[in-house]
Design an enzyme around this catalytic site. Structure first.
Site, PDB file in Angstrom:
ATOM      1  N   GLN A  18      79.543  62.818  66.054  1.00  0.00           N
ATOM      2  CA  GLN A  18      80.723  63.597  66.393  1.00  0.00           C
ATOM      3  C   GLN A  18      81.563  62.891  67.445  1.00  0.00           C
ATOM      4  O   GLN A  18      81.045  62.250  68.349  1.00  0.00           O
ATOM      5  CB  GLN A  18      80.307  64.982  66.894  1.00  0.00           C
ATOM      6  N   SER A  41      73.055  61.238  65.912  1.00  0.00           N
ATOM      7  CA  SER A  41      73.125  62.704  65.858  1.00  0.00           C
ATOM      8  C   SER A  41      73.410  63.167  64.429  1.00  0.00           C
ATOM      9  O   SER A  41      72.588  62.948  63.546  1.00  0.00           O
ATOM     10  CB  SER A  41      74.162  63.219  66.861  1.00  0.00           C
ATOM     11  N   LEU A  42      74.590  63.779  64.166  1.00  0.00           N
ATOM     12  CA  LEU A  42      74.864  64.212  62.791  1.00  0.00           C
ATOM     13  C   LEU A  42      74.816  63.037  61.820  1.00  0.00           C
ATOM     14  O   LEU A  42      74.560  63.213  60.620  1.00  0.00           O
ATOM     15  CB  LEU A  42      76.218  64.925  62.693  1.00  0.00           C
ATOM     16  N   ARG A  55      74.812  73.585  60.496  1.00  0.00           N
ATOM     17  CA  ARG A  55      74.445  73.011  61.794  1.00  0.00           C
ATOM     18  C   ARG A  55      75.577  73.162  62.796  1.00  0.00           C
ATOM     19  O   ARG A  55      75.369  73.557  63.948  1.00  0.00           O
ATOM     20  CB  ARG A  55      74.090  71.538  61.600  1.00  0.00           C
ATOM     21  N   HIS A 110      72.115  68.811  72.083  1.00  0.00           N
ATOM     22  CA  HIS A 110      70.905  68.030  72.365  1.00  0.00           C
ATOM     23  C   HIS A 110      70.258  68.392  73.705  1.00  0.00           C
ATOM     24  O   HIS A 110      69.868  67.509  74.472  1.00  0.00           O
ATOM     25  CB  HIS A 110      71.195  66.527  72.278  1.00  0.00           C
ATOM     26  N   GLN A 148      65.726  67.332  66.508  1.00  0.00           N
ATOM     27  CA  GLN A 148      66.921  66.618  66.952  1.00  0.00           C
ATOM     28  C   GLN A 148      67.963  67.558  67.559  1.00  0.00           C
ATOM     29  O   GLN A 148      68.746  67.158  68.419  1.00  0.00           O
ATOM     30  CB  GLN A 148      67.515  65.858  65.748  1.00  0.00           C
TER      31      GLN A 148
END
Length: 311
Positions: A9, A94-95, A119, A203, A252
């Site tokens: 992101q 991440s994503l 998500r 996170h 995660q």
């Protein structure tokens, strides 16, 4: 050895994917498939904005994935390339880990889009707006960042969220704790602390409600073994078994993105070339972690053609 990597992101921008879609029917097909999976005109939002809507987590996450996968699929189909023959590992920030799994055939694109929509919504809903924050620590290594987070917490959540590269670590938690951390950076030998323009504290343990949502969503999602190993953010190590992939994706949501360690481990494992699809965010981090590595960013048709010539 070569790794294909995928951004997270923050790499979204209005206009993303338009030139690629204009040039390639393969890209247009991918964007249409994502639109149909989500039941929304996401590609129109990507190309026309408004930026405020594209930046929303629930839109940014599937948009970044769609753009990266469209770029990869154009390479594969128009260049007659198989990922399994050209990449030894895949990884994403991440994503981007979802994008990596889609790229490696573990998830189909419709499932990936729907999971990322879920998500994004769950992460946004986990903490009321204004209660959480994130900050980038510039000139900080992981040890300094952890010491700062511990000092600033004062009973609230303040923890390392992203270990990006040797000079950049991101912390996440309650807004007051993050603001205290920024005020304390000089005392901990850190150059600067910069509050990030994000809508939730990703996170960190405050994301546990979102992790619970993703555990349920992933349990019902069709997931196969990837054709090449995927480096898991929370392990900084490659995984392939579907059940482990599910477990690590749930972890995660609240866990640390161990990007610096992941790139270092890939380099130590023999990777000398990193190819970033759909962005130019990860490449500079990779160079700071592994200065001798070759880094290529692939966004346009020209980039795809240049990469094909070198594969």
């Amino acid at each position: 050895m070569r790794a294909f990597i995928f951004p997270g992101q923050g790499s979204q921008s209005v206009g993303m994917g338009k030139a690629l879609a204009d040039a390639s029917p393969v890209a247009r097909e991918i964007f249409q498939e994502v639109d149909e999976a989500l039941g929304q005109h996401l590609f129109r939002l990507m190309t026309e904005g408004p930026e405020s809507d594209l930046t929303l987590t629930e839109n940014a996450q599937p948009a970044i994935m769609a753009n990266a996968i469209a770029t990869l699929r154009v390479l594969e189909r128009e260049g007659n390339v198989r990922l399994s023959e050209k990449a030894d590992f895949v990884a994403g920030h991440s994503l981007g880990e979802y994008t990596a799994l889609c790229a490696a055939g573990a998830l189909d694109i419709a499932t990936t889009a729907r999971l990322l929509k879920t998500r994004g919504r769950a992460m946004q809903a986990a903490v009321p707006v204004g209660e959480g924050a994130m900050a980038a620590l510039l000139g900080a290594d992981i040890e300094k960042a952890e010491a700062l987070a511990a000092a600033a917490a004062e009973g609230e959540v303040c923890q390392v969220a992203n270990d990006n590269d040797p000079g950049q670590v991101v912390i996440s938690g309650h807004r007051a704790a993050i603001e205290r951390a920024i005020a304390l950076v000089k005392e901990h030998g850190i150059k600067r602390g910069v509050l990030l323009p994000v809508s939730a504290p990703f996170h960190c343990v405050l994301m546990q409600p979102a992790a619970d949502v993703m555990a349920q969503a992933l349990a019902g999602a069709p997931l196969s073994a990837p054709v090449v190993p995927v480096y898991a953010n929370v392990l900084a190590a490659p995984i392939a078994a579907p059940d482990e992939v599910r477990a690590r994706l749930v972890e995660q949501v609240t866990g640390r993105v161990r990007w610096r360690e992941s790139v270092a481990a890939m380099t130590e494992g023999g990777v000398t070339q990193f190819v970033e699809f759909g962005g130019k965010v990860l490449g500079p981090m990779v160079k700071r972690i592994s200065p001798d590595a070759t880094v290529t960013s692939v966004i346009s048709m020209d980039d795809i053609e240049a990469l094909l010539a070198g594969l």
